[in-house]
Design a protein around this motif. Structure first.
Motif, short mmCIF file in Angstrom:
data_model
loop_
_atom_site.label_atom_id
_atom_site.label_comp_id
_atom_site.label_asym_id
_atom_site.label_seq_id
_atom_site.Cartn_x
_atom_site.Cartn_y
_atom_site.Cartn_z
N ALA A 172 0.74 -1.31 0.05
CA ALA A 172 0.02 0.17 0.13
C ALA A 172 1.05 1.15 0.11
O ALA A 172 0.21 2.22 -0.57
CB ALA A 172 -1.05 0.17 1.33
N LYS A 173 1.94 1.27 0.48
CA LYS A 173 2.88 2.40 0.64
C LYS A 173 3.76 2.54 -0.69
O LYS A 173 3.86 3.62 -1.11
CB LYS A 173 3.80 1.97 1.61
N THR A 174 4.14 1.40 -1.25
CA THR A 174 4.94 1.81 -2.46
C THR A 174 4.42 1.48 -3.67
O THR A 174 4.64 2.06 -4.83
CB THR A 174 6.27 0.69 -2.50
N TRP A 175 3.48 0.52 -3.88
CA TRP A 175 2.72 0.28 -5.03
C TRP A 175 1.18 1.20 -4.99
O TRP A 175 0.85 1.46 -5.99
CB TRP A 175 2.34 -1.14 -5.46
N GLY A 176 0.50 1.17 -3.85
CA GLY A 176 -0.77 1.67 -3.63
C GLY A 176 -1.78 0.52 -4.22
O GLY A 176 -2.99 0.71 -4.30
N PHE A 177 -1.15 -0.52 -4.76
CA PHE A 177 -2.05 -1.67 -5.60
C PHE A 177 -1.73 -2.95 -5.00
O PHE A 177 -0.32 -3.21 -5.05
CB PHE A 177 -1.90 -1.49 -7.08
N PHE A 178 -2.62 -3.97 -4.98
CA PHE A 178 -1.92 -5.24 -4.74
C PHE A 178 -3.16 -6.42 -5.13
O PHE A 178 -4.24 -5.98 -4.90
CB PHE A 178 -1.36 -5.78 -3.32
N GLN A 179 -2.73 -7.65 -5.56
CA GLN A 179 -3.69 -8.65 -5.64
C GLN A 179 -3.80 -9.37 -4.37
O GLN A 179 -2.53 -9.64 -3.78
CB GLN A 179 -3.46 -9.24 -7.00
N VAL A 180 -5.08 -10.03 -3.99
CA VAL A 180 -5.06 -10.84 -2.84
C VAL A 180 -5.53 -12.17 -3.50
O VAL A 180 -6.41 -12.23 -4.24
CB VAL A 180 -5.92 -10.20 -1.65
N ILE A 181 -5.17 -13.33 -3.05
CA ILE A 181 -5.50 -14.61 -3.33
C ILE A 181 -5.95 -15.46 -1.89
O ILE A 181 -5.50 -14.91 -0.91
CB ILE A 181 -4.56 -15.50 -4.11
N ASN A 182 -6.48 -16.59 -2.16
CA ASN A 182 -6.97 -17.14 -0.91
C ASN A 182 -7.70 -16.19 0.08
O ASN A 182 -7.51 -16.13 1.10
CB ASN A 182 -6.12 -17.79 -0.21
#
Length: 370
Positions: free
Chosen positions: A84-94
Motif C-alpha cells: 500500500a505504501k510503495t505500489w498503492g495496489f496489490f492482488q489478494v488470493i485465498n
C-alpha cells in the motif's frame, strides 16, 4: 476538445450520443470501423500507450489464507503495508470467496451489458447517488474526451437497494457480491490498520467501509484502440477499492515513471488505496494513478469495482463533519501533511470535473517550511 469541429459541435454530438442510450457497446456491436470524434483523446494522453515497463514489474500478490494465524499475521500485515505504501495496489488470493461466486458475478454483469439496447435503455440515466443506473461515461459532460466504456452503478448505502429495484439479470449477483467484497475489504482494512501501528479494529470503528458504491464496467471491442482510452489515468477518491475482473487485460498502474500492466490472475481480487486513505494515513499509504487501455480484443473486458468510503464523518452527525490525517499518526516529527476537510469539499471536488489524479490531496496539502 476534439481536433475537428467547434465546442458547440462537440456539445451536440455528446448530447446525441447520450440521448441515443446506445452506449459504446451499441456502437461496437453495430460494426463501426472508426470511432466518433467525441472519443478522440489528445496526443498528450495517448503518447505513452505503448511505453514498455520493466519486464519483471508486477503489482504484489498477497496470500490471505493465513491472515488469522498468529504465526503468519505479522508477515501479512507487513506485506500489505509495504504494498500500500510503495505500489498503492496489490492482488489478494485465498481471500475466502469461492471462484464460482467470482465467475457468477462477472457473468451477470456481462449479461446485462450484452442485452439488446432497447432493454438496457430503460435503465439509462445520469442521476447519481441512489438506486441503479446504467450509462456511458459517468463524467461524459465533464471530461475533455469520452472514453470507451459503459457502466452500471448501484449505491449500496445508506440503504441497500431492494432486489426488485435491480435488473433481474444481475441484481441477485450484485447484492451477493456486495456482502462478499465487504468481508474481504474488512479483512484488508484490519491489516492496513495494523500496518500503521493502530488497533486491528480502528478502521472499522471509524466506519471506513460503511459507505460504498458498486460499478460494473464493460469495455467492448474498440476498432481504433490507439485513438481513445478505456478509462483515462486517475486515482480513486475513497478509502479502498476492491476490483474483480475477467481475463481480458487492459488495466495498468503507474509505478515510478512506468505504466505496469496488471495481468488478470484467476481467482484474485485487486485492492487499491484511494485518495482518502492517503490523507487519513498522512501519506503512509499512497493512492496511485491507474488507467485502462481501449480494448482491442473481440471479447469485452468486464470489471466490477466496489468503492469504499467513510460512513461517519468526525465531529458531527450531520453533513458538516470533517476528516483529515488521524491524530494518532501525528507527532512533532511527523506533522500533518494535509489539512482537515469536509464531506462537502470531498463531493464538490469529485463532481466538479472529469475523473483525475490526486486533486483532493493536492488541494489539501499543507506547505511545511523548513
Amino acid at each position: 476538445m476534439a481536433s475537428n469541429g467547434t465546442a458547440s459541435d462537440r456539445a451536440a454530438a455528446l448530447k446525441d450520443f447520450d440521448e441515443s442510450k446506445i452506449g459504446v457497446k451499441g456502437l461496437s456491436d453495430s460494426g463501426i470501423t472508426s470511432i466518433p470524434s467525441i472519443f478522440l483523446h489528445p496526443p498528450s494522453i495517448l503518447s505513452d500507450l505503448h511505453s514498455s515497463s520493466p519486464t519483471n514489474a508486477a503489482i504484489p500478490v498477497i496470500d490471505l489464507s493465513h491472515a488469522s494465524s498468529q504465526t503468519h499475521r505479522a508477515t501479512i500485515v507487513q506485506q500489505v503495508r509495504e504494498a500500500a505504501k510503495t505500489w498503492g495496489f496489490f492482488q489478494v488470493i485465498n481471500h475466502g470467496v469461492h471462484v464460482s461466486v467470482l465467475d457468477q458475478t462477472i457473468a451477470a454483469i456481462k449479461a446485462f451489458h450484452d442485452q439488446p439496447q432497447h432493454i438496457k435503455a430503460n435503465y439509462y440515466k445520469r442521476e447519481e447517488g441512489q438506486g441503479f443506473m446504467y450509462a456511458s461515461n459517468n463524467d461524459l459532460y465533464r471530461s475533455d474526451a469520452a472514453s470507451w466504456h459503459d457502466s452500471v452503478q448501484a449505491w449500496m448505502t445508506p440503504e441497500a437497494p431492494k432486489a426488485e429495484d435491480l435488473p433481474e439479470i444481475c441484481g441477485g449477483e450484485m447484492l451477493a457480491w456486495d456482502s462478499h467484497a465487504k468481508a474481504v475489504a474488512d479483512t484488508v482494512m484490519e491489516l492496513l490498520s495494523e500496518g500503521l501501528g493502530l488497533e486491528r479494529e480502528k478502521f472499522k470503528e471509524l466506519a471506513f467501509t460503511e459507505s460504498r458504491a458498486m460499478v460494473g464496467h464493460c469495455y467492448p471491442y474498440c476498432p481504433q484502440p490507439d485513438l481513445t482510452m478505456g478509462i483515462t489515468p486517475h486515482t480513486d477518491p475513497g478509502t479502498i477499492t476492491v476490483l474483480l475482473q475477467n481475463q481480458v487485460a487492459g488495466l495498468q498502474v503507474k509505478h515510478g515513471p512506468h505504466w505496469v500492466p496488471v495481468n488478470p490472475l484467476p481467482g484474485a481480487l485487486i485492492i487499491n488505496a484511494g485518495d482518502m486513505l492517503q490523507i487519513i494515513s498522512n501519506g503512509e499509504y499512497t493512492s496511485v494513478q491507474h488507467r485502462v487501455l481501449a480494448n482491442s480484443e473481440k471479447e469485452s473486458r468486464i470489471s466490477i469495482v466496489i468503492f469504499f468510503n467513510v460512513g461517519k464523518w468526525r465531529g458531527s452527525d450531520g453533513p458538516d463533519g470533517y476528516y483529515g490525517p488521524l491524530p494518532e499518526l501525528l507527532s512533532p516529527e511527523k506533522p500533518p501533511l494535509y489539512r482537515d476537510f469536509t464531506m462537502k469539499e470531498f463531493l464538490d471536488n469529485f463532481y466538479s470535473k472529469g475523473i483525475d489524479t490526486k486533486s483532493l490531496p493536492q488541494k489539501l496539502e499543507i506547505q511545511h517550511h523548513s
